[in-house]
Enzyme design. Structure first.
Site, PDB file in Angstrom:
ATOM      1  N   ARG A 177       1.213  -1.323  -0.247  1.00 16.36           N
ATOM      2  CA  ARG A 177      -0.075   0.316   0.028  1.00 16.36           C
ATOM      3  C   ARG A 177       1.131   1.418   0.113  1.00 16.36           C
ATOM      4  O   ARG A 177       0.273   2.197  -0.664  1.00 16.36           O
ATOM      5  CB  ARG A 177      -1.475   0.042   0.912  1.00 16.36           C
ATOM      6  CG  ARG A 177      -2.149  -1.271   1.512  1.00 16.36           C
ATOM      7  CD  ARG A 177      -3.146  -1.252   1.336  1.00 16.36           C
ATOM      8  NE  ARG A 177      -3.839  -2.498   1.417  1.00 16.36           N
ATOM      9  CZ  ARG A 177      -3.785  -3.573   0.744  1.00 16.36           C
ATOM     10  NH1 ARG A 177      -3.354  -2.906  -0.621  1.00 16.36           N
ATOM     11  NH2 ARG A 177      -4.348  -4.861   1.160  1.00 16.36           N
ATOM     12  N   CYS A 281      -1.116  -0.126  15.971  1.00 16.70           N
ATOM     13  CA  CYS A 281      -1.633  -0.698  16.657  1.00 16.70           C
ATOM     14  C   CYS A 281      -1.530  -1.056  18.256  1.00 16.70           C
ATOM     15  O   CYS A 281      -2.075  -1.648  19.336  1.00 16.70           O
ATOM     16  CB  CYS A 281      -0.328  -2.202  16.445  1.00 16.70           C
ATOM     17  SG  CYS A 281       0.828  -1.827  17.227  1.00 16.70           S
TER      18      CYS A 281
HETATM   19  P1  NAD Z   1      -1.317  -7.083   6.388  1.00 16.14           P
HETATM   20  O1  NAD Z   1      -1.935  -8.347   7.603  1.00 16.14           O
HETATM   21  O2  NAD Z   1      -2.845  -6.785   5.982  1.00 16.14           O
HETATM   22  O3  NAD Z   1      -0.344  -6.718   5.727  1.00 16.14           O
HETATM   23  C1  NAD Z   1       0.574  -6.899   6.466  1.00 16.14           C
HETATM   24  C2  NAD Z   1       1.930  -7.706   5.188  1.00 16.14           C
HETATM   25  O4  NAD Z   1       1.432  -8.832   4.591  1.00 16.14           O
HETATM   26  C3  NAD Z   1       1.836  -6.802   3.877  1.00 16.14           C
HETATM   27  O5  NAD Z   1       3.208  -6.975   3.770  1.00 16.14           O
HETATM   28  C4  NAD Z   1       0.876  -7.709   3.074  1.00 16.14           C
HETATM   29  O6  NAD Z   1       1.237  -7.937   2.242  1.00 16.14           O
HETATM   30  C5  NAD Z   1       0.877  -9.393   4.051  1.00 16.14           C
HETATM   31  N1  NAD Z   1      -0.414 -10.067   3.287  1.00 16.14           N
HETATM   32  C6  NAD Z   1      -1.141  -9.577   3.078  1.00 16.14           C
HETATM   33  N2  NAD Z   1      -1.855 -10.635   3.187  1.00 16.14           N
HETATM   34  C7  NAD Z   1      -1.537 -11.872   2.639  1.00 16.14           C
HETATM   35  C8  NAD Z   1      -1.478 -13.151   3.354  1.00 16.14           C
HETATM   36  N3  NAD Z   1      -2.748 -13.806   2.702  1.00 16.14           N
HETATM   37  N4  NAD Z   1      -0.874 -13.948   3.243  1.00 16.14           N
HETATM   38  C9  NAD Z   1       0.795 -13.289   3.506  1.00 16.14           C
HETATM   39  N5  NAD Z   1       0.692 -12.596   3.916  1.00 16.14           N
HETATM   40  C10 NAD Z   1       0.174 -11.378   3.491  1.00 16.14           C
HETATM   41  O7  NAD Z   1      -1.899  -5.736   7.828  1.00 16.14           O
HETATM   42  P2  NAD Z   1      -1.396  -3.931   7.328  1.00 16.14           P
HETATM   43  O8  NAD Z   1      -3.832  -4.227   6.419  1.00 16.14           O
HETATM   44  O9  NAD Z   1      -1.230  -4.573   6.738  1.00 16.14           O
HETATM   45  O10 NAD Z   1      -1.578  -3.407   8.638  1.00 16.14           O
HETATM   46  C11 NAD Z   1      -2.689  -3.541   9.454  1.00 16.14           C
HETATM   47  C12 NAD Z   1      -2.300  -4.318  10.685  1.00 16.14           C
HETATM   48  O11 NAD Z   1      -1.272  -4.813  11.119  1.00 16.14           O
HETATM   49  C13 NAD Z   1      -3.921  -4.596  11.938  1.00 16.14           C
HETATM   50  O12 NAD Z   1      -3.906  -5.548  12.020  1.00 16.14           O
HETATM   51  C14 NAD Z   1      -2.535  -4.171  13.029  1.00 16.14           C
HETATM   52  O13 NAD Z   1      -3.137  -3.829  14.293  1.00 16.14           O
HETATM   53  C15 NAD Z   1      -1.617  -4.581  12.834  1.00 16.14           C
HETATM   54  N6  NAD Z   1      -0.627  -3.924  13.476  1.00 16.14           N
HETATM   55  C16 NAD Z   1       0.236  -4.743  14.308  1.00 16.14           C
HETATM   56  C17 NAD Z   1       1.637  -4.139  14.772  1.00 16.14           C
HETATM   57  C18 NAD Z   1       1.839  -5.248  16.185  1.00 16.14           C
HETATM   58  O14 NAD Z   1       3.357  -4.819  16.499  1.00 16.14           O
HETATM   59  N7  NAD Z   1       0.932  -6.113  16.600  1.00 16.14           N
HETATM   60  C19 NAD Z   1       2.007  -3.342  14.379  1.00 16.14           C
HETATM   61  C20 NAD Z   1       1.450  -2.161  13.619  1.00 16.14           C
HETATM   62  C21 NAD Z   1       0.178  -3.012  12.990  1.00 16.14           C
END
Ligand code: NAD
Length: 500
Positions: A177, A281
């Protein structure tokens, strides 16, 4: 249309997959660029480049690696404005907040500047007759980080800041994104003196993630994103013999005891619930006032505070927050507001259908407030990740303590009170990984470590600090015997040796 390339072997690399993902301008709703999605062979190319770089980078002494980190810090600071504007243009958070995103990652780089000190192993002289024992922490090899959209600078730096300083080489698979800042971070790492291949950036979706998780030359994977994907990454990575830490989603609660300073609480909640449009998060999307009087007063003051909030484009210095990241995410957040209404929560302030004049197609969501939310509601159980604050009323301290403790997520929690004993008791008993006491967003400083509990983290090592050092290195322990004289021999022993 501008294409965003991979960054492999110290240079921009144009992929040939023919697959792309749109990168939006969240302020206008327009597609501003497209990012390449890697094939397996492009991922392999990046891993081979990092493998070659590892052979020499792992042999560079820690002080020289630290010098690269010092120079990297200087370069990030010198390029702060450019990086922040680039970040805001793809993510949608306001520029001041983007600077905070970069700064919090930079603090891990600053910690990594001290790597020669923290990498020192343990030593025991005279563990037995003429026997000394020492340990060393060695890098793992090629390692990888898979990062979410919401902190495109901070989270990559949490990971590679530590991983590279200890001598690994790193593959970053950032969110598709907002991929431009991660590429710029890698370019600056080369400019700081890291050899080509030490930090490669490969863009992609699930197939790129799978390529990392199944590649035999990747030794450790750090993931941050949503919980279902975090769990998937943890399972697949572990099944392929990798060290994996996978941070997931969150639903952080702010507990407000009757003696709290409500004026301050309202300010803290406003920033923590609505800052970055709630896409953090460590946001505080749930507030738990204890007692009816506290709840009624808090609600009244919160409504007044929310009326002062300004939603604007990410370049508007007066805006408190900007748009959410995509149209799909806007629809998802508004869908959760619909769900809350359907479940019987009281929608006190409705942010649905918000439009910004002149930016009618931007992905804006107005601030929303729910009261009388209950733990059985889906909109309470799940993460909304938008500018929506939910009030869950509790009758007692024990009931308030139970809410975050029993929630499926356990990332962060905050308690607001002037009673030190209650706060201390709460911190010790709550079933959550990071606790704030009169601190709404308790993201630990770079020399502590970051990590949630329950479905907020899979694996058992936190991000950065000494936990990061452990995750990105393996321990070797040497037991050495230097007999007093050539004449001193020890008879063969057929029992397990002891120092008794
Ligand atoms: P996301 O899970 O959609 O994506 C994260 C990563 O996974 C990206 O690089 C994406 O390309 C990849 N991805 C997407 N779909 C996938 C799939 N089916 N299989 C494997 N990889 C895949 O998350 P997002 O929307 O980018 O970020 C928001 C989320 O991240 C929220 O749930 C938030 O709470 C969480 N977050 C957690 C923390 C923490 O430290 N706990 C910190 C920041 C964000």
């Amino acid at each position: 249309m501008r294409d965003i390339n991979h960054f492999i072997g110290g240079e921009s690399f144009t992929g040939a997959s023919g697959r792309f993902s749109d990168v939006f301008n969240p302020n206008t709703g327009e597609v501003q660029a497209r990012v390449q999605l890697a094939t397996d062979s492009e991922m392999d190319r990046a891993i081979q480049s990092s493998q070659v770089a590892f052979e020499s980078w792992s042999q560079v002494n820690p002080q020289r690696r630290a010098r690269v980190m010092f120079e990297y810090k200087r370069l990030i600071e010198a390029n702060m404005q450019e990086l922040a504007e680039m970040l805001s243009a793809e993510h949608g958070k306001v520029v001041a907040d983007s600077k905070g995103d970069i700064q919090r990652g930079l603090e891990v780089v600053e910690f990594a500047c001290g790597i020669p000190h923290v990498l020192k192993g343990e030593y025991t002289w005279g563990a037995g007759p003429g026997i000394d024992v020492y340990s060393m922490r060695q890098p793992l090899g090629v390692v990888a980080g898979i990062t979410p959209f919401n902190f495109p600078a901070m989270i990559p730096m949490w990971m590679f800041g530590m991983a590279i300083a200890v001598g690994n080489t790193f593959i970053l698979k950032p969110s598709e994104r907002d991929p431009s800042v991660p590429v710029r971070l890698a370019e600056l790492m080369m400019e700081a003196g890291a050899p080509a291949g030490v930090l490669n950036v490969v863009h992609g979706d699930k197939s790129a993630v799978d390529a990392i998780l199944t590649h035999p030359q990747v030794h450790a994977v750090s993931f941050v994103g949503s919980s279902d994907i975090a769990n998937y990454v943890y399972q697949l990575g572990a099944a392929n013999g990798k060290r994996v830490q996978a941070m997931g989603g969150a639903k952080n609660h702010g507990i407000v005891l009757p003696d709290a300073d409500l004026d301050q609480v309202v300010k803290d909640l406003s920033g923590a619930a609505f800052g970055s449009a709630g896409e953090r998060c460590m946001a505080l999307p749930v507030v738990v006032p204890v007692g009816k009087k506290t709840a009624d007063e808090l609600r009244e003051r919160m409504v007044a505070e929310m009326a002062t909030l300004q939603v604007g484009v990410s370049t508007d210095a007066a805006a408190h927050y900007g748009p959410v990241v995509t149209a799909a995410h806007k629809a998802r957040v508004e869908g959760w507001i619909d769900q809350g209404v359907k479940e019987g929560a009281e929608l006190v302030v409705d942010g649905r259908g918000f439009t910004l004049q002149g930016h009618e197609n931007g992905f804006f969501v107005g601030p929303s407030l729910f009261d009388k939310v209950t733990p059985d509601m889906e909109s309470y159980k799940e993460e909304i990740f938008g500018p929506v604050l939910q009030i869950v009323r509790a009758a007692s301290f024990e009931e308030a303590l139970e809410l975050p403790s029993k929630h499926q997520y356990g990332n962060g929690v905050a308690i607001f009170t002037q009673n030190g004993r209650a706060a201390r008791d709460f911190a010790a008993r709550v079933n959550v990984g990071m606790v704030g006491i009169n601190v709404p967003i308790p993201v630990p400083v770079a020399y502590h470590s970051f990590g949630g509990w329950k479905r907020s983290a899979f694996g058992d090592t936190n991000q950065y600090g000494m936990e990061g050092l452990k995750f990105w290195t393996k321990v070797k322990t040497v037991t050495a015997r230097w007999p007093d004289s050539d004449l001193e021999h020890v008879d063969s022993s057929f029992v397990i040796p002891t120092m008794a």
